[in-house]
Design a protein around this motif. Structure first.
Motif, PDB file in Angstrom:
ATOM      1  N   LEU A   4       0.891  -1.124   0.031  1.00 33.19           N
ATOM      2  CA  LEU A   4       0.013  -0.084  -0.115  1.00 33.19           C
ATOM      3  C   LEU A   4       0.772   1.243  -0.027  1.00 33.19           C
ATOM      4  CD1 LEU A   4      -2.655   1.378   0.322  1.00 33.19           C
ATOM      5  CD2 LEU A   4      -2.666   0.856   2.893  1.00 33.19           C
ATOM      6  N   ASN A   5       0.717   2.257  -0.850  1.00 31.51           N
ATOM      7  CA  ASN A   5       1.426   3.276  -1.200  1.00 31.51           C
ATOM      8  C   ASN A   5       0.793   4.328  -1.691  1.00 31.51           C
ATOM      9  OD1 ASN A   5       3.474   5.222  -2.307  1.00 31.51           O
ATOM     10  ND2 ASN A   5       5.241   3.709  -1.875  1.00 31.51           N
ATOM     11  N   ASP A   6       0.407   5.460  -1.137  1.00 29.60           N
ATOM     12  CA  ASP A   6      -0.275   6.673  -1.647  1.00 29.60           C
ATOM     13  C   ASP A   6       0.353   7.167  -2.730  1.00 29.60           C
ATOM     14  OD1 ASP A   6      -2.863   6.017  -0.157  1.00 29.60           O
ATOM     15  OD2 ASP A   6      -2.338   7.805   1.260  1.00 29.60           O
ATOM     16  N   GLN A   7       1.670   7.321  -2.472  1.00 34.00           N
ATOM     17  CA  GLN A   7       2.376   8.066  -3.725  1.00 34.00           C
ATOM     18  C   GLN A   7       2.149   7.139  -5.035  1.00 34.00           C
ATOM     19  OE1 GLN A   7       6.362   9.299  -2.818  1.00 34.00           O
ATOM     20  NE2 GLN A   7       6.720   9.806  -4.993  1.00 34.00           N
ATOM     21  N   ARG A   8       2.441   6.076  -4.983  1.00 35.78           N
ATOM     22  CA  ARG A   8       2.282   5.126  -6.064  1.00 35.78           C
ATOM     23  C   ARG A   8       0.924   5.233  -6.705  1.00 35.78           C
ATOM     24  NH1 ARG A   8       4.385   0.269  -4.087  1.00 35.78           N
ATOM     25  NH2 ARG A   8       2.085  -0.411  -3.535  1.00 35.78           N
ATOM     26  N   PHE A   9      -0.161   5.288  -5.758  1.00 36.04           N
ATOM     27  CA  PHE A   9      -1.475   5.446  -6.142  1.00 36.04           C
ATOM     28  C   PHE A   9      -1.784   6.423  -7.116  1.00 36.04           C
ATOM     29  CE2 PHE A   9      -5.677   6.958  -5.211  1.00 36.04           C
ATOM     30  CZ  PHE A   9      -6.384   6.046  -5.679  1.00 36.04           C
ATOM     31  N   ALA A  10      -1.174   7.837  -6.378  1.00 39.34           N
ATOM     32  CA  ALA A  10      -1.635   9.012  -6.844  1.00 39.34           C
ATOM     33  C   ALA A  10      -1.051   9.205  -8.276  1.00 39.34           C
ATOM     34  CB  ALA A  10      -0.696  10.040  -5.848  1.00 39.34           C
ATOM     35  N   GLU A  11       0.425   8.597  -8.457  1.00 41.24           N
ATOM     36  CA  GLU A  11       1.017   8.783 -10.064  1.00 41.24           C
ATOM     37  C   GLU A  11       0.340   7.851 -10.686  1.00 41.24           C
ATOM     38  OE1 GLU A  11       5.311   7.685 -11.727  1.00 41.24           O
ATOM     39  OE2 GLU A  11       5.172   7.373  -9.594  1.00 41.24           O
ATOM     40  N   LEU A  12      -0.435   6.711 -10.307  1.00 44.69           N
ATOM     41  CA  LEU A  12      -1.106   5.951 -11.270  1.00 44.69           C
ATOM     42  C   LEU A  12      -2.594   6.658 -11.701  1.00 44.69           C
ATOM     43  CD1 LEU A  12      -0.611   2.260  -9.906  1.00 44.69           C
ATOM     44  CD2 LEU A  12      -0.047   3.075 -12.069  1.00 44.69           C
ATOM     45  N   LYS A  54       0.750  16.989  -4.827  1.00 40.41           N
ATOM     46  CA  LYS A  54       1.308  18.053  -5.681  1.00 40.41           C
ATOM     47  C   LYS A  54       2.238  18.232  -6.548  1.00 40.41           C
ATOM     48  CE  LYS A  54       1.031  23.347  -5.362  1.00 40.41           C
ATOM     49  NZ  LYS A  54       1.043  24.199  -4.491  1.00 40.41           N
ATOM     50  N   PRO A  55       3.638  17.389  -6.032  1.00 46.54           N
ATOM     51  CA  PRO A  55       4.913  17.469  -6.916  1.00 46.54           C
ATOM     52  C   PRO A  55       4.591  16.508  -8.200  1.00 46.54           C
ATOM     53  CG  PRO A  55       5.110  17.133  -4.611  1.00 46.54           C
ATOM     54  CD  PRO A  55       3.770  17.153  -4.844  1.00 46.54           C
ATOM     55  N   LEU A  56       3.771  15.393  -7.872  1.00 46.54           N
ATOM     56  CA  LEU A  56       3.663  14.453  -8.916  1.00 46.54           C
ATOM     57  C   LEU A  56       2.686  15.179 -10.168  1.00 46.54           C
ATOM     58  CD1 LEU A  56       2.828  11.494  -6.846  1.00 46.54           C
ATOM     59  CD2 LEU A  56       4.851  11.750  -8.332  1.00 46.54           C
ATOM     60  N   LEU A  57       1.717  15.768  -9.538  1.00 41.18           N
ATOM     61  CA  LEU A  57       0.733  16.491 -10.606  1.00 41.18           C
ATOM     62  C   LEU A  57       1.603  17.431 -11.510  1.00 41.18           C
ATOM     63  CD1 LEU A  57      -1.989  16.563 -11.574  1.00 41.18           C
ATOM     64  CD2 LEU A  57      -2.654  18.417  -9.861  1.00 41.18           C
ATOM     65  N   GLU A  58       2.366  18.198 -10.771  1.00 44.97           N
ATOM     66  CA  GLU A  58       3.095  19.116 -11.515  1.00 44.97           C
ATOM     67  C   GLU A  58       4.104  18.702 -12.244  1.00 44.97           C
ATOM     68  OE1 GLU A  58       2.746  22.475 -11.543  1.00 44.97           O
ATOM     69  OE2 GLU A  58       1.098  22.158  -9.946  1.00 44.97           O
ATOM     70  N   GLU A  59       4.818  17.790 -12.061  1.00 47.23           N
ATOM     71  CA  GLU A  59       5.843  16.788 -12.938  1.00 47.23           C
ATOM     72  C   GLU A  59       5.158  16.211 -14.115  1.00 47.23           C
ATOM     73  OE1 GLU A  59       8.579  12.941 -12.812  1.00 47.23           O
ATOM     74  OE2 GLU A  59       7.936  13.874 -10.925  1.00 47.23           O
ATOM     75  N   LEU A  60       3.825  15.565 -14.095  1.00 45.55           N
ATOM     76  CA  LEU A  60       3.245  14.911 -14.834  1.00 45.55           C
ATOM     77  C   LEU A  60       2.241  15.592 -15.894  1.00 45.55           C
ATOM     78  CD1 LEU A  60       2.475  11.779 -12.975  1.00 45.55           C
ATOM     79  CD2 LEU A  60       4.132  11.906 -14.452  1.00 45.55           C
ATOM     80  N   TYR A  61       1.612  16.593 -15.431  1.00 45.06           N
ATOM     81  CA  TYR A  61       0.731  17.225 -15.955  1.00 45.06           C
ATOM     82  C   TYR A  61       1.554  18.761 -16.419  1.00 45.06           C
ATOM     83  CZ  TYR A  61      -4.166  18.545 -17.632  1.00 45.06           C
ATOM     84  OH  TYR A  61      -5.104  18.777 -18.200  1.00 45.06           O
ATOM     85  N   THR A  62       2.126  18.530 -17.487  1.00 42.53           N
ATOM     86  CA  THR A  62       2.746  19.887 -18.082  1.00 42.53           C
ATOM     87  C   THR A  62       2.083  20.868 -18.881  1.00 42.53           C
ATOM     88  OG1 THR A  62       3.513  18.695 -20.067  1.00 42.53           O
ATOM     89  CG2 THR A  62       4.939  18.488 -18.366  1.00 42.53           C
ATOM     90  N   GLU A  63       2.390  22.031 -19.033  1.00 42.57           N
ATOM     91  CA  GLU A  63       1.714  22.916 -19.746  1.00 42.57           C
ATOM     92  C   GLU A  63       1.495  22.399 -21.214  1.00 42.57           C
ATOM     93  OE1 GLU A  63       0.369  25.861 -18.963  1.00 42.57           O
ATOM     94  OE2 GLU A  63       0.844  25.544 -17.024  1.00 42.57           O
TER      95      GLU A  63
END
Length: 202
Positions: free
Chosen positions: A103-111, A141-150
């Motif tokens: 169980l890992n919330d960071q992994r879940f968030a990235e997916l 938040k850091p994952l969203l900024e990294e993955l969802y670029t302009e």
């Protein structure tokens, strides 16, 4: 210590200790120690044995749940609560799965973020999904900024806009722009970004 075992259905029994519901166990498992419907006094060591059985059963259920697909910690808590386990048993199972990295919330968030980006979702819509799963902001938040670029956002808007235009091509140009704006705004895109996308496509 008072123990009450009540048949929940033909497979499962509800376990109560000191009139507090602690969770469920398979009838086959608990019937090796007590009748499937039982009420009586037991020793502290016997109660500890039952609690250990409940902890192991909750853990095994959670492992199977996580084996099917990634889930957030919040989803896992709700899953075990629906099964009827008390908070102590739930937290024990959660803790064990966290320690084993099942169980890992960071992994879940990235997916989750990657999945919704592929669906052309807006950043606001993705944020709402993350918040609904009680993922801490410092995790997502850091994952969203990294993955969802302009570039990703602009590409998604352009693709959605082209698709909308092609399926509503019978509308007058100004009405089409107005309707397209409303469609994208309801999806959670920023008004200025929508205007830019419409202008660029025009």
């Amino acid at each position: 210590m008072k123990l009450r075992i009540s048949s929940k259905n033909k497979y499962l029994a509800t376990i109560e200790l000191e009139d507090l519901s602690r969770g469920i166990l398979p009838i086959k498992q608990i019937s090796s120690l007590y009748p499937s419907d039982y009420e009586g006094e037991i020793s502290e060591s016997e109660a500890n044995q039952i609690i250990k059985m409940l902890e192991d059963y909750a853990f095994n259920l959670l492992v199977k749940y996580l084996a099917k697909e990634e889930h957030s910690q919040y989803q896992c808590v709700l899953y075990l609560q629906r099964k009827g386990f008390c908070s102590e048993i739930v937290q024990d199972a959660i803790h064990r799965c966290l320690e084993l990295n099942y169980l890992n919330d960071q992994r879940f968030a990235e997916l989750l973020i990657s999945s919704y980006i592929k669906r052309k979702a807006s950043k606001r819509a993705i944020t709402a999904k993350l918040s609904a799963n009680h993922i801490p902001i410092n995790v997502w938040k850091p994952l969203l900024e990294e993955l969802y670029t302009e570039e990703e956002k602009a590409s998604n808007l352009e693709e959605l806009l082209k698709k909308y235009y092609s399926t509503h091509s019978n509308l007058p140009p100004e009405k089409l722009k107005e309707r397209a704006f409303g469609y994208l705004f309801r999806k959670g895109f920023d008004p200025d970004d929508i205007r830019d996308a419409i202008e660029n496509l025009s």
